[in-house]
Enzyme design. Structure first.
Site, mmCIF file in Angstrom:
data_model
loop_
_atom_site.group_PDB
_atom_site.id
_atom_site.type_symbol
_atom_site.label_atom_id
_atom_site.label_comp_id
_atom_site.label_asym_id
_atom_site.label_seq_id
_atom_site.Cartn_x
_atom_site.Cartn_y
_atom_site.Cartn_z
ATOM 1 N N THR A 191 -8.594 16.443 -0.303
ATOM 2 C CA THR A 191 -7.680 15.511 -0.968
ATOM 3 C C THR A 191 -6.852 14.746 0.059
ATOM 4 O OG1 THR A 191 -6.107 15.275 -2.785
ATOM 5 C CG2 THR A 191 -5.841 17.248 -1.425
ATOM 6 N N GLY A 227 -6.192 -0.917 -3.661
ATOM 7 C CA GLY A 227 -6.209 0.114 -2.618
ATOM 8 C C GLY A 227 -7.512 0.894 -2.683
ATOM 9 N N GLY A 228 -7.500 2.086 -2.096
ATOM 10 C CA GLY A 228 -8.699 2.921 -2.047
ATOM 11 C C GLY A 228 -9.208 3.308 -3.422
ATOM 12 N N LYS A 258 -9.524 12.145 2.786
ATOM 13 C CA LYS A 258 -10.781 11.779 2.122
ATOM 14 C C LYS A 258 -11.657 10.826 2.939
ATOM 15 C CE LYS A 258 -9.340 12.412 -2.668
ATOM 16 N NZ LYS A 258 -9.421 11.863 -4.019
ATOM 17 N N LYS A 279 -6.376 -8.570 -0.436
ATOM 18 C CA LYS A 279 -6.929 -7.212 -0.527
ATOM 19 C C LYS A 279 -7.927 -7.123 -1.687
ATOM 20 C CE LYS A 279 -4.193 -3.557 0.275
ATOM 21 N NZ LYS A 279 -2.912 -2.800 0.221
ATOM 22 N N GLY A 328 -4.650 -3.390 -9.014
ATOM 23 C CA GLY A 328 -4.502 -2.757 -7.702
ATOM 24 C C GLY A 328 -5.723 -3.012 -6.841
ATOM 25 N N THR A 352 -1.313 -8.543 -3.688
ATOM 26 C CA THR A 352 -1.812 -9.202 -2.473
ATOM 27 C C THR A 352 -3.266 -9.611 -2.723
ATOM 28 O OG1 THR A 352 -0.445 -7.607 -1.288
ATOM 29 C CG2 THR A 352 -1.974 -8.936 0.038
HETATM 30 P P1 ATR Z 1 -4.663 4.130 -2.872
HETATM 31 O O1 ATR Z 1 -5.501 4.192 -1.655
HETATM 32 O O2 ATR Z 1 -4.216 5.451 -3.409
HETATM 33 O O3 ATR Z 1 -5.283 3.293 -3.924
HETATM 34 P P2 ATR Z 1 -2.946 2.179 -1.626
HETATM 35 O O4 ATR Z 1 -4.007 1.827 -0.675
HETATM 36 O O5 ATR Z 1 -1.563 2.402 -1.124
HETATM 37 O O6 ATR Z 1 -3.275 3.466 -2.469
HETATM 38 O O7 ATR Z 1 -2.940 1.015 -2.734
HETATM 39 C C1 ATR Z 1 -1.922 0.877 -3.619
HETATM 40 C C2 ATR Z 1 -2.138 -0.372 -4.481
HETATM 41 O O8 ATR Z 1 -1.032 -0.434 -5.334
HETATM 42 C C3 ATR Z 1 -2.192 -1.670 -3.716
HETATM 43 O O9 ATR Z 1 -3.096 -2.533 -4.352
HETATM 44 C C4 ATR Z 1 -0.773 -2.208 -3.862
HETATM 45 O O10 ATR Z 1 -0.649 -3.618 -3.865
HETATM 46 P P3 ATR Z 1 -0.694 -4.472 -2.499
HETATM 47 O O11 ATR Z 1 -2.147 -4.549 -2.129
HETATM 48 O O12 ATR Z 1 -0.127 -5.771 -2.867
HETATM 49 O O13 ATR Z 1 0.138 -3.709 -1.516
HETATM 50 C C5 ATR Z 1 -0.417 -1.721 -5.234
HETATM 51 N N1 ATR Z 1 1.039 -1.572 -5.373
HETATM 52 C C6 ATR Z 1 1.796 -0.570 -4.909
HETATM 53 N N2 ATR Z 1 3.078 -0.758 -5.257
HETATM 54 C C7 ATR Z 1 3.117 -1.922 -5.963
HETATM 55 C C8 ATR Z 1 4.146 -2.661 -6.623
HETATM 56 N N3 ATR Z 1 5.415 -2.228 -6.635
HETATM 57 N N4 ATR Z 1 3.819 -3.802 -7.252
HETATM 58 C C9 ATR Z 1 2.538 -4.239 -7.256
HETATM 59 N N5 ATR Z 1 1.524 -3.584 -6.678
HETATM 60 C C10 ATR Z 1 1.801 -2.437 -6.031
#
Ligand code: ATR
Length: 287
Positions: A66, A132-133, A70, A159, A130, A156
């Site tokens: 975890t 992210g990963g 990962k 991404k 979102g 963003t």
């Molecule tokens: P994981 O790998 O667990 O998915 P991460 O890589 O930190 O986590 O990704 C988090 C996602 O949540 C990202 O897409 C982030 O948006 P950005 O790419 O713009 O950073 C999004 N996120 C986190 N907090 C946010 C917020 N307050 N408002 C909008 N998007 C948010």
């Protein structure tokens, strides 16, 4: 009853103290009559390689991985399943000759959770919040299970575009599109299978939600929040208030464990046994 033939399984991560995985695996083994035990291993930063080598030397048969390991673990494997390689994240290791083979059971787990909930990806219009990963893995799953269209909506945009480019190249068409989060009104006037794949709303920030505008939720037919704590997120509440169906990440957590268990023990866990574990998970979490 632990004896000389008990097989050892465990979870590597940091932190691991709040994990529910031992509950899933130890209850499964007692239901199925397998002689195994599953324990958490807190692995300090910088010691992952040693942990993997040590686990192999100790004849540990299966390991879940975890946060935050990962992706890091991929370079330490003997072999990797194609899906896990494509997703770029491994959460399950199975002992093979000379090391471990890596799998990703998170996304198959989400797929099985959706099947259990009667939610279909095939032909669905999918919205992923979102980039992210987690969102990347979810996009791969949705694309590989024949969604009609996929829109990644992120704060963003770059991404989101990176994920779209990568997944489109993998599947060989332009199925995945992107939209800035603030532009959600540009969505077509229809209902989406919506996956909340950010950490916004995760405990202790229970009052936060990725889009705090009731209007947005009229686009949501089914809303899946990848979060399990709290069990009823603000996102889920807003989905329901707008008339949609809402699910949390608890069943995905259940099935990622069940699929790992099936890989390790070359068995199939029946749906009624899965539901039995699900009820135990819910009572353990006070739900
Ligand atoms: P994981 O790998 O667990 O998915 P991460 O890589 O930190 O986590 O990704 C988090 C996602 O949540 C990202 O897409 C982030 O948006 P950005 O790419 O713009 O950073 C999004 N996120 C986190 N907090 C946010 C917020 N307050 N408002 C909008 N998007 C948010």
């Amino acid at each position: 009853m632990i004896n000389g033939k008990t097989r050892i399984y465990g979870l590597i991560g940091n932190p691991v103290e709040h994990t529910i995985s031992p509950m899933i695996h130890n209850n499964l083994s007692s239901i199925l009559g397998h002689n195994l035990v599953y324990v958490p291993f807190h692995v300090e930063a910088g010691t992952l390689q040693k942990a993997i080598e040590g686990a192999y030397a100790l004849n540990i048969v299966g390991i879940n991985v975890t946060v935050p390991y990962k992706s890091d673990v991929i370079g330490m494997l003997k072999d990797i399943e194609p899906l896990a390689k494509q997703i770029g994240a491994v959460n399950t290791l199975a002992r093979v000759e000379g090391g471990y083979k890596g799998y990703n059971t998170d996304m198959p787990g989400l797929y099985r959770a959706m099947q259990s909930d009667g939610v279909h990806i095939e032909n669905a219009s999918v919205l992923i919040l979102g980039a992210g990963g987690v969102a990347r893995a979810v996009t791969m799953l949705m694309a590989s299970k024949s969604a009609r269209e996929i829109i990644i909506c992120n704060r963003t945009l770059e991404k989101a575009s990176e994920i779209a480019k990568e997944v489109n190249a993998y599947i060989g068409n332009e199925l995945v599109k992107v939209l800035p989060l603030s532009d959600y009104k540009k969505l077509q006037n229809k209902k989406y299978l919506t996956i909340q794949a950010t950490s916004v709303g995760l405990h202790p920030n229970d009052e936060e939600v990725i889009i705090d505008v009731p209007d947005f939720y009229s686009y949501v037919e089914v809303g899946y929040d990848m979060i399990c704590n709290p069990a009823d997120t603000k996102f889920m509440q807003m989905v329901r208030q707008a008339g949609g169906q809402a699910y949390n990440g608890l069943k995905m957590l259940l099935y990622q464990g069940i699929i790992a268990y099936e890989i390790w023990n070359e068995t199939i866990v029946a749906e009624e046994q899965a539901i039995q574990i699900y009820q135990l998970m819910k009572s353990e979490m006070g739900l």
